[in-house]
Design an enzyme around this catalytic site. Structure first.
Site, PDB file in Angstrom:
ATOM      1  N   HIS A   1     -28.525   0.543 -34.051  1.00 44.49           N
ATOM      2  CA  HIS A   1     -27.903   1.136 -35.062  1.00 44.49           C
ATOM      3  C   HIS A   1     -26.343   0.755 -35.480  1.00 44.49           C
ATOM      4  O   HIS A   1     -26.015   0.534 -36.351  1.00 44.49           O
ATOM      5  CB  HIS A   1     -28.112   2.592 -34.867  1.00 44.49           C
ATOM      6  CG  HIS A   1     -27.016   3.653 -35.319  1.00 44.49           C
ATOM      7  ND1 HIS A   1     -27.098   3.565 -36.830  1.00 44.49           N
ATOM      8  CD2 HIS A   1     -26.027   4.271 -35.108  1.00 44.49           C
ATOM      9  CE1 HIS A   1     -26.021   4.511 -37.177  1.00 44.49           C
ATOM     10  NE2 HIS A   1     -25.360   4.867 -36.357  1.00 44.49           N
TER      11      HIS A   1
ATOM     12  N   GLU B   1     -19.418   9.602 -28.276  1.00 41.37           N
ATOM     13  CA  GLU B   1     -20.380  10.672 -28.525  1.00 41.37           C
ATOM     14  C   GLU B   1     -21.533  10.861 -27.542  1.00 41.37           C
ATOM     15  O   GLU B   1     -22.009  11.702 -27.202  1.00 41.37           O
ATOM     16  CB  GLU B   1     -20.577  10.722 -30.087  1.00 41.37           C
ATOM     17  CG  GLU B   1     -21.760  12.023 -30.301  1.00 41.37           C
ATOM     18  CD  GLU B   1     -20.986  13.022 -30.995  1.00 41.37           C
ATOM     19  OE1 GLU B   1     -19.665  12.707 -31.562  1.00 41.37           O
ATOM     20  OE2 GLU B   1     -21.643  13.953 -31.289  1.00 41.37           O
ATOM     21  N   ASP B   2     -22.165   9.560 -27.435  1.00 40.76           N
ATOM     22  CA  ASP B   2     -23.238   9.433 -26.739  1.00 40.76           C
ATOM     23  C   ASP B   2     -23.521   8.629 -25.345  1.00 40.76           C
ATOM     24  O   ASP B   2     -24.629   8.727 -24.790  1.00 40.76           O
ATOM     25  CB  ASP B   2     -24.294   8.583 -27.786  1.00 40.76           C
ATOM     26  CG  ASP B   2     -24.601   9.225 -29.039  1.00 40.76           C
ATOM     27  OD1 ASP B   2     -24.395  10.540 -29.009  1.00 40.76           O
ATOM     28  OD2 ASP B   2     -25.068   8.663 -29.893  1.00 40.76           O
TER      29      ASP B   2
END
Ligand code: MN
Length: 503
Positions: free
Chosen positions: A58, A86-87
Site C-alpha cells: 500500500h 501509526e501502524d
C-alpha cells in the site's frame, strides 16, 4: 473492479519506482527512495491488509502515484513511510532521525491528519479543520493523503459493505471537493470515479449499461474529427502543440446527466477536444480559426482565460457543429466541445496545487497564490460560523440534489434537498415516522417541517401514545417513503371510519 491478486512482495512495484526516480537523473534521490522502501518493508514486516497483500504494498503504491505525479523526492519518501508511525513500532522521532526533519514533518502531517470520520457535526468540522491546518502548513501533506486515499479506494472490494460505503462516501463528499478547490481536476475525477460504484451502485450500473455504449460511438467520431482538425489547422499554418480528446470522468458525467433529465444528447462535452497552444495569444487565434471552419453554438463560448473559474481553472471553451461530411447522417453536424489552453494551463487544470511541487523547481514561485487561499481558510475557520460557510462552499458541487445528515450516533442518512425531520424519521423506520412527535436539529428543538441541511445532526422524539401521522405532514415531506406511509395510514383511517359509520 477486480483486485483479487494477493501480493506477498511487489518487486515490480519497487522496480517501477526506482526506474522513475532514476529517470530524473539524481543518484542521491534513488538512494534515498531505496532506503525509505527498505525501512518501510522492515517496519511493516509481516503485516497484511484485508486483501491479503503484504501491508507495504500500500505505501509503495502511494509512493508510485506521487512519483508519477512528479512530486519531489521528500514527498515520495514520505509516501513510502506514511503509515509507519501509526501502524508499527517505529515512531515519528525515529523517522525524523533517520530521514531528516522535512520528511519527518510530512509523515507527521499525515499521521496527525488521521482519518476523517463521520461522528456528528462537531467531529466532522474538527476533522476538516485539521485537514486545512495541515494544508496551510504544507500542501504536500494533502497530496500524499489523496494518493493514499486513491490507493485505498482501489482496494475497497476486500472490505465489509458498511466500511466500504463510508470510505467511498467520505471520499466523494470531503476529499473530492477539496481536490476541486485546489484545482486538482485529475485527483477530483479519480476520487469520484473510484467512489461512485460503492456509493451509488444502482446509478453506476445504469450509467455503465445505458450510457457508456453511446459514448463509445461518440468517441469514434471524435477521433475522426481530431484528424480533420489537425489537417485544417496545419494547412492554415497554425502551430499547435497538441490536439487530443478526453472523455469526461464518469461521475461528473453522471451528475450532469441528472441535471439534464438523463438525456445524453444534451451533454456536449462527454468527449471534448483539446487544443494545446504555445501561448495565450495563440489560444485566441486558434479559437478564431475554429469558428471560421465550424459553426459555433450560440451562448456557449466561454473565456476562462480572462475570467478564470474560482479554483483557478483557465481555458477557452466553445461548442461547435462539426462539418457535415464527417457525419453519417448529413442532415446535421455532430456537436463537439473544444477546449483551448496553454501547456501551463493544462498542467494546472489536471494537477492544481500539486503542479507547483513537481520536480521542476523553477515553478515554485507560483505557489504563493494558492497558499494564500489556504491561509484564508485557516483564518476563517477561527470563527465557527465562517467555518460553516467554508463547508457550504466545499459542498456546493456535490450536494446539489442530495443532503447528508447524521443520526446522534453518527450514521449518515441520505435525503433529498429540503427534506424535513419527518422524512428523516420515516427513513429510520415507518414506526418512528408514525410516532414522531418532535425533533432536535443540532441540539435545538425545531418544528417538524424544518428544512434539513447537510451536516445536521437529527434526533427524533417518538410518543408511544401517538395514534399515527398527521395528514398535514403531506404538505411538507419530500421523500416518497414518508409520503407513501402517511397516505397509506390516512386512507386506512378514512376507510375504517367509513366502515364504522356504515355498521
Ligand atoms: Mn495509508
Amino acid at each position: 473492479m477486480k483486485n483479487t491478486e494477493i501480493l506477498t512482495i511487489d518487486q515490480e512495484g519497487i522496480d517501477d519506482l526506482i526506474r522513475i526516480m532514476k529517470e530524473r537523473g539524481d543518484e542521491d534521490d534513488v538512494v534515498l527512495i531505496q532506503l525509505a522502501y527498505d525501512y518501510a518493508v522492515e517496519a511493516h514486516g509481516e503485516q497484511r491488509r484485508k486483501s491479503g497483500n503484504l501491508y507495504v504494498v500500500h505505501p509503495l503504491a502511494t509512493a508510485i502515484e506521487l512519483a508519477r505525479l512528479g512530486m519531489d523526492v521528500e514527498t515520495v519518501a514520505a509516501g513510502l513511510l506514511h503509515d509507519v508511525p501509526e501502524d508499527t513500532e517505529k515512531t515519528l522521532e525515529d523517522i525524523a532521525e533517520e530521514f531528516g526533519e522535512e520528511i519527518g514533518f510530512l509523515v507527521e502531517g499525515i499521521t496527525k491528519l488521521g482519518q476523517l470520520k463521520y461522528r456528528g457535526m462537531e467531529r466532522y468540522v474538527d476533522n476538516l479543520r485539521r485537514m486545512f491546518m495541515a494544508m496551510a502548513q504544507d500542501a504536500r501533506v494533502i497530496v500524499i493523503k489523496f494518493a493514499d486515499r486513491i490507493n485505498n479506494l482501489r482496494t475497497l472490494d476486500s472490505l465489509p459493505e458498511n466500511k466500504r460505503r463510508r470510505i467511498a462516501l467520505e471520499s466523494l463528499e470531503i476529499f473530492a471537493p477539496i481536490a476541486n478547490r485546489l484545482g486538482m481536476g485529475e485527483f477530483k475525477g479519480r476520487l469520484e470515479d473510484l467512489s461512485f460504484p460503492h456509493v451509488y451502485p444502482e446509478e453506476y450500473r445504469w450509467l455503465t449499461e445505458q450510457v457508456l455504449p453511446k459514448i463509445e460511438v461518440k468517441q469514434e467520431f471524435i477521433e475522426q474529427f481530431d484528424e480533420w482538425l489537425n489537417i485544417e489547422l496545419s494547412t492554415r499554418k497554425l502551430e499547435f502543440i497538441d490536439i487530443h480528446s478526453r472523455k469526461k470522468h464518469i461521475y461528473s458525467l453522471y451528475q450532469k446527466l441528472v441535471r439534464h433529465n438523463r438525456d445524453v444528447s444534451k451533454i456536449y462535452d462527454i468527449v471534448a477536444v483539446r487544443i494545446i497552444m504555445p501561448n495565450v495569444a495563440k489560444c485566441y487565434e486558434a479559437l478564431g480559426i475554429v469558428h471560421e471552419i465550424c459553426k459555433p453554438l450560440k451562448g456557449r463560448i466561454k473565456d476562462y482565460i480572462s475570467q478564470p473559474k474560482p479554483n483557478g481553472y483557465q481555458s477557452l471553451h466553445t461548442t461547435v457543429f462539426s462539418p457535415r461530411h464527417l457525419v453519417d447522417d448529413e442532415s446535421r453536424g455532430e456537436i463537439v466541445e473544444i477546449q483551448i489552453r496553454t501547456p501551463e494551463m493544462h498542467e494546472e487544470a489536471e494537477f492544481g496545487i500539486a503542479a507547483h511541487w513537481q520536480y521542476d523547481v523553477e515553478k515554485i514561485e507560483d505557489v504563493d497564490h494558492k497558499v494564500e487561499w489556504m491561509q484564508q481558510i485557516v483564518d476563517m475557520q477561527e470563527n465557527s460560523s465562517d467555518m460553516n460557510q467554508v463547508l457550504e462552499s466545499l459542498k456546493i458541487d456535490i450536494f446539489q440534489n442530495r443532503i447528508y445528515v447524521f443520526t446522534p450516533r453518527g450514521d449518515v442518512i441520505e435525503l433529498p434537498e429540503n427534506a424535513t425531520p419527518v422524512d428523516f424519521a420515516y427513513r429510520i423506520h415507518s414506526d418512528v415516522g408514525h410516532k414522531c412527535s418532535g425533533a432536535k436539529v443540532n441540539e435545538q428543538i425545531v418544528s417538524l417541517d424544518t428544512k434539513l441541511h447537510s451536516g445536521d445532526v437529527i434526533e427524533v422524539f417518538t410518543d408511544p401514545h401517538r395514534k399515527g401521522p398527521s395528514s398535514d405532514w403531506l404538505e411538507f415531506v419530500k421523500t416518497n417513503t414518508a409520503r407513501g406511509h402517511i397516505r397509506e395510514y390516512v386512507n386506512r383511517k378514512n376507510r375504517d371510519f367509513v366502515k364504522g359509520t356504515d355498521l
